[in-house]
Design a protein around this motif. Structure first.
Motif, PDB file in Angstrom:
ATOM      1  N   ILE A  63     -12.069 -20.994 -23.999  1.00  0.00           N
ATOM      2  CA  ILE A  63     -12.801 -22.267 -24.144  1.00  0.00           C
ATOM      3  C   ILE A  63     -12.070 -23.239 -25.072  1.00  0.00           C
ATOM      4  O   ILE A  63     -12.598 -24.292 -25.398  1.00  0.00           O
ATOM      5  CB  ILE A  63     -14.272 -22.052 -24.598  1.00  0.00           C
ATOM      6  CG1 ILE A  63     -14.355 -21.340 -25.943  1.00  0.00           C
ATOM      7  CG2 ILE A  63     -15.064 -21.337 -23.531  1.00  0.00           C
ATOM      8  CD1 ILE A  63     -15.761 -21.223 -26.506  1.00  0.00           C
ATOM      9  N   GLY A  64     -10.857 -22.872 -25.487  1.00  0.00           N
ATOM     10  CA  GLY A  64     -10.048 -23.790 -26.291  1.00  0.00           C
ATOM     11  C   GLY A  64     -10.509 -23.949 -27.719  1.00  0.00           C
ATOM     12  O   GLY A  64     -10.434 -25.040 -28.283  1.00  0.00           O
ATOM     13  N   VAL A  65     -10.981 -22.864 -28.311  1.00  0.00           N
ATOM     14  CA  VAL A  65     -11.480 -22.887 -29.682  1.00  0.00           C
ATOM     15  C   VAL A  65     -10.704 -21.853 -30.483  1.00  0.00           C
ATOM     16  O   VAL A  65     -10.356 -20.794 -29.970  1.00  0.00           O
ATOM     17  CB  VAL A  65     -12.995 -22.555 -29.721  1.00  0.00           C
ATOM     18  CG1 VAL A  65     -13.511 -22.464 -31.142  1.00  0.00           C
ATOM     19  CG2 VAL A  65     -13.776 -23.593 -28.938  1.00  0.00           C
ATOM     20  N   GLU A  66     -10.407 -22.164 -31.737  1.00  0.00           N
ATOM     21  CA  GLU A  66      -9.715 -21.201 -32.573  1.00  0.00           C
ATOM     22  C   GLU A  66     -10.614 -20.727 -33.704  1.00  0.00           C
ATOM     23  O   GLU A  66     -11.507 -21.446 -34.139  1.00  0.00           O
ATOM     24  CB  GLU A  66      -8.418 -21.778 -33.139  1.00  0.00           C
ATOM     25  CG  GLU A  66      -8.610 -22.918 -34.120  1.00  0.00           C
ATOM     26  CD  GLU A  66      -7.304 -23.494 -34.621  1.00  0.00           C
ATOM     27  OE1 GLU A  66      -6.237 -22.932 -34.340  1.00  0.00           O
ATOM     28  OE2 GLU A  66      -7.359 -24.524 -35.306  1.00  0.00           O
ATOM     29  N   LEU A  67     -10.356 -19.529 -34.154  1.00  0.00           N
ATOM     30  CA  LEU A  67     -11.084 -18.942 -35.273  1.00  0.00           C
ATOM     31  C   LEU A  67     -10.279 -19.218 -36.533  1.00  0.00           C
ATOM     32  O   LEU A  67      -9.093 -18.915 -36.588  1.00  0.00           O
ATOM     33  CB  LEU A  67     -11.241 -17.430 -35.063  1.00  0.00           C
ATOM     34  CG  LEU A  67     -11.889 -16.641 -36.189  1.00  0.00           C
ATOM     35  CD1 LEU A  67     -13.351 -17.056 -36.354  1.00  0.00           C
ATOM     36  CD2 LEU A  67     -11.792 -15.154 -35.903  1.00  0.00           C
ATOM     37  N   VAL A  68     -10.910 -19.823 -37.525  1.00  0.00           N
ATOM     38  CA  VAL A  68     -10.246 -20.141 -38.789  1.00  0.00           C
ATOM     39  C   VAL A  68     -11.025 -19.482 -39.905  1.00  0.00           C
ATOM     40  O   VAL A  68     -12.238 -19.671 -40.009  1.00  0.00           O
ATOM     41  CB  VAL A  68     -10.196 -21.675 -39.016  1.00  0.00           C
ATOM     42  CG1 VAL A  68      -9.599 -22.004 -40.367  1.00  0.00           C
ATOM     43  CG2 VAL A  68      -9.432 -22.357 -37.899  1.00  0.00           C
ATOM     44  N   LEU A  69     -10.331 -18.718 -40.731  1.00  0.00           N
ATOM     45  CA  LEU A  69     -10.955 -18.119 -41.902  1.00  0.00           C
ATOM     46  C   LEU A  69     -10.510 -18.925 -43.114  1.00  0.00           C
ATOM     47  O   LEU A  69      -9.322 -19.159 -43.314  1.00  0.00           O
ATOM     48  CB  LEU A  69     -10.533 -16.655 -42.045  1.00  0.00           C
ATOM     49  CG  LEU A  69     -10.850 -15.767 -40.851  1.00  0.00           C
ATOM     50  CD1 LEU A  69     -10.329 -14.363 -41.080  1.00  0.00           C
ATOM     51  CD2 LEU A  69     -12.333 -15.748 -40.564  1.00  0.00           C
ATOM     52  N   ARG A  70     -11.462 -19.351 -43.903  1.00  0.00           N
ATOM     53  CA  ARG A  70     -11.156 -20.192 -45.049  1.00  0.00           C
ATOM     54  C   ARG A  70     -11.715 -19.550 -46.306  1.00  0.00           C
ATOM     55  O   ARG A  70     -12.856 -19.100 -46.322  1.00  0.00           O
ATOM     56  CB  ARG A  70     -11.782 -21.571 -44.856  1.00  0.00           C
ATOM     57  CG  ARG A  70     -11.486 -22.520 -45.990  1.00  0.00           C
ATOM     58  CD  ARG A  70     -12.054 -23.903 -45.782  1.00  0.00           C
ATOM     59  NE  ARG A  70     -11.548 -24.478 -44.544  1.00  0.00           N
ATOM     60  CZ  ARG A  70     -12.333 -24.945 -43.578  1.00  0.00           C
ATOM     61  NH1 ARG A  70     -13.632 -24.903 -43.692  1.00  0.00           N
ATOM     62  NH2 ARG A  70     -11.830 -25.454 -42.491  1.00  0.00           N
ATOM     63  N   ASP A  71     -10.908 -19.529 -47.337  1.00  0.00           N
ATOM     64  CA  ASP A  71     -11.329 -19.014 -48.636  1.00  0.00           C
ATOM     65  C   ASP A  71     -12.236 -20.048 -49.294  1.00  0.00           C
ATOM     66  O   ASP A  71     -11.793 -21.141 -49.639  1.00  0.00           O
ATOM     67  CB  ASP A  71     -10.096 -18.746 -49.502  1.00  0.00           C
ATOM     68  CG  ASP A  71     -10.425 -18.103 -50.840  1.00  0.00           C
ATOM     69  OD1 ASP A  71     -11.605 -18.091 -51.242  1.00  0.00           O
ATOM     70  OD2 ASP A  71      -9.481 -17.627 -51.484  1.00  0.00           O
ATOM     71  N   LYS A  72     -13.524 -19.726 -49.415  1.00  0.00           N
ATOM     72  CA  LYS A  72     -14.476 -20.672 -49.988  1.00  0.00           C
ATOM     73  C   LYS A  72     -14.130 -21.020 -51.427  1.00  0.00           C
ATOM     74  O   LYS A  72     -14.358 -22.134 -51.873  1.00  0.00           O
ATOM     75  CB  LYS A  72     -15.892 -20.107 -49.906  1.00  0.00           C
ATOM     76  CG  LYS A  72     -16.452 -20.118 -48.501  1.00  0.00           C
ATOM     77  CD  LYS A  72     -17.747 -19.383 -48.353  1.00  0.00           C
ATOM     78  CE  LYS A  72     -18.842 -19.881 -49.229  1.00  0.00           C
ATOM     79  NZ  LYS A  72     -20.144 -19.244 -48.933  1.00  0.00           N
TER      80      LYS A  72
END
Length: 94
Positions: A63-72
């Motif tokens: 579906i053209g979406v990426e998973l991004v993990l961000r350090d809060k």
């Protein structure tokens, strides 16, 4: 580009469905893109929390979406002029 923070597993199905529909895709289209049956695509969309990471990533890619993990914690840290984004150490700094 918009970020959609996910704070509960209940948000995921709604977001996946919204992204799919925004791309003009049906569940059958999604299934074809993933190489699975329409029923499997439906199950993955509705129960993403029980899907393997591999399957979830395939769905996101379809579906053209990426998973991004961000350090809060990093979001609140202020960098000094001599620091750069690439120079910071983090969990993957081997």
């Amino acid at each position: 580009m918009n970020d959609y923070p996910v704070r509960s597993e209940q948000q995921v199905p709604m977001l996946l469905k919204s992204f799919r529909k925004a791309r003009g895709m049906t569940q059958a289209d999604l299934a074809r893109a993933m190489g699975v049956t329409q029923q499997t695509a439906s199950d993955l969309e509705r129960n993403a929390s029980s899907a393997s990471v591999s399957r979830l990533l395939r769905l996101l890619s379809a579906i053209g979406v990426e998973l991004v993990l961000r350090d809060k914690q990093a979001d609140t840290k202020v960098l000094t002029p001599d620091q750069s984004e690439t120079g910071k150490s983090g969990p993957l700094d081997w």
